[in-house]
Scaffold this motif. Sequence first.
Motif, PDB file in Angstrom:
ATOM      1  N   ASN A 122       0.948  -1.274  -0.053  1.00  0.00           N
ATOM      2  CA  ASN A 122       0.074   0.053   0.035  1.00  0.00           C
ATOM      3  C   ASN A 122       0.922   1.363   0.193  1.00  0.00           C
ATOM      4  N   ARG A 126       0.882   4.132  -2.490  1.00  0.00           N
ATOM      5  CA  ARG A 126       0.630   5.651  -2.520  1.00  0.00           C
ATOM      6  C   ARG A 126       1.703   6.589  -2.992  1.00  0.00           C
ATOM      7  N   SER A 130       1.027   9.447  -5.589  1.00  0.00           N
ATOM      8  CA  SER A 130       1.318  10.672  -4.981  1.00  0.00           C
ATOM      9  C   SER A 130       2.242  11.531  -6.240  1.00  0.00           C
TER      10      SER A 130
END
Length: 684
Positions: A122, A126, A130
């Motif tokens: 995860n 992420r 981003s």
Amino acid sequence: MDLHKIISLAPGIVYQFRLRLDGSTCVPYASKAIREIYRLNPEEIREDASKVFIHVHPDDLENHMASIQASARDLTPWQNEYRLKFDDGTVRWLYGNALPQREADGSTLWHGFITDITERKNSEERLLKSEEKLRAYLDNISDTIWLIDTNLSMAYVSPSVISLLGVLPGELIGRPSALVIHPDDMDIVTNAQCYVMEHPGEPHTVQYRVSHKDGRWIDVESTGVNMLGNPVINGVLVTMRDITERKQAEQILAESESRFREIFNTVSDAIFIHDTETGRIVDVNRRMCEMYGVTREEVIACGPDDLSAGVPPYSSAEAIEKIRLARTEGPQTFDWLARARDGRFFWVEVSLRFAHIGNQQRILAVVRDISERKHMDMELRIAAIAFESQDGMVITDANSVILRVNRAFTEITGYTAEEAVGQTPRLLKSGSHDTAFYAAMWESIRHTGTWHGEIWNRRKSGEIYPEQLTITAVKGDRGEATHYVATLCDITERKAAEEEIYNLAFYDALTKLPNRRLLGDRLGQAMAASKRSGLYGALMFLDLDNFKPLNDTYGHDVGDLLLMEASRRIASCVREVDTVARFGGDEFVVMLSELDADKAESTAQAGIVAEKIRTILAEPYLLACKQEGDAEIAVEHHCTSSIGVALFLNHKARPEDVIKWADMAMYQAKEGGRNLIRFFDSES
């Protein structure tokens, strides 16, 4: 600490998995962690393991089954990352690592671990998202965005530069930023650069002129932020806006009140005009009304709190103080939390300056909506936090030169960012892997874009440690690798737990010698080798005479000391290729391999070793013994041994039979008066 307790402390699931010849499967053993990860009890799958595949993610199931079949076929280690998807929508990432062995009936049995890597997966997702969002923001924001590297060259230019300077971004990338700046404004820019470098993270705004492709000079307002410490940006981020219209408006306002209104309402920024003494709003432009959702008449009746958050540091008191500073100390630029008529809050950048408008002294406030920039800043901070995860992270360029490391990297390796940046990952090379290992690693990265596995690296202190390493290539528009991102995790504790489990399973806890189980395995291998080579082997069964009185008189602690000393003495009498094992209690077994093709010569060689062991074991033992009050005394004890020897060559017998023969010969030595050596006579 017993074996089950140690297994319970190991990360993830410790398990055995069997694939039978008919294709059916079972899990003979699984640690309690399987309940949390697979939501299954070990008893449910002990005979039939079909349930462990029910929740394997449909997209991963085919590859998952293929990896098991390949491992069974080639007897290669099974390593696989896959997902579980449960009925409630929960998805978990797992990493499996197991070693296969072929069983006598043709089945394949794996011993290994399965760990939950959901959090790591995860975090990686992420971070990637981003970075993608950041690129989208930079490419679509209306202001021109520049990214200046440490050499003051332009590393990135947003597409809006086409409308600002009439050039394509690619014409500026890699060129000095000073190239487009008016020579007369270089001092302004140089001073601004110094300020930005000395105040990381603090925005700094200046105005200067830049050259258009058609020869014109464009007035711009530029805000720079030193983000060299940010792993995603790694440079000075500059937001540049064409303020030609605003400059013209300011000039016209100073020259002519009659022309003021026309220009005033054409600029793209919101403009407030304040009374210098009271701070009261006396005029605004059209853009201000659009930005705040109010009419000019409503604004004139407003106080500062009506158009702001209304609480410190965005209340009337702070607004009045900013106006005072603009009047007494010069222009002021700051961020402010504004409030629209509908109650919506948004961020603005306010520039206050003292101005003469007509025959009146006023404070001119130029307000720009920076909500999008603030949101982008938040995304960058989130990306920076993701970079500072618990796992160590390294970012290199295409030539593997380290550009950035996180705090966890320093904690794991001992190298600070200053020591690592500019080096290559060879800084950590331990020498434990050959060139073929690294060649295979980079071959995987070139073909798949990633590599994942275990590697031995060296800390700054010189300590060599095991590491779980993932390397991922970051590719450019043409598919070329522009950077590499490595995620590393220190697995020293996990390796120690695995080693502890292995030692408990195959070695005697007291003497650290191989135990009965490992002896049986080695004896089987030695008998097979003897059959191939035609060389005899020998097995000795030793029992210590006069050992029980020592235990009865001084206790088991002293008895343990004698057993450890006896094991050391026995080991000193044999070669490295031979095996000394503790069979249990005061019984030891010595296995001699590769003696001679001649039985008589092999018997003589075994006899020499046996006599050497008998002699050294008969020497006095000086043992430390603690009495009441913790006083320590030396106990001298005499202990002989009875030794039985059995030769083996091309035997059809089992290892248990050879041990039995040596045991029978040992009892003959005891019955003969002890402190003797007897050979097993297979003919009798």
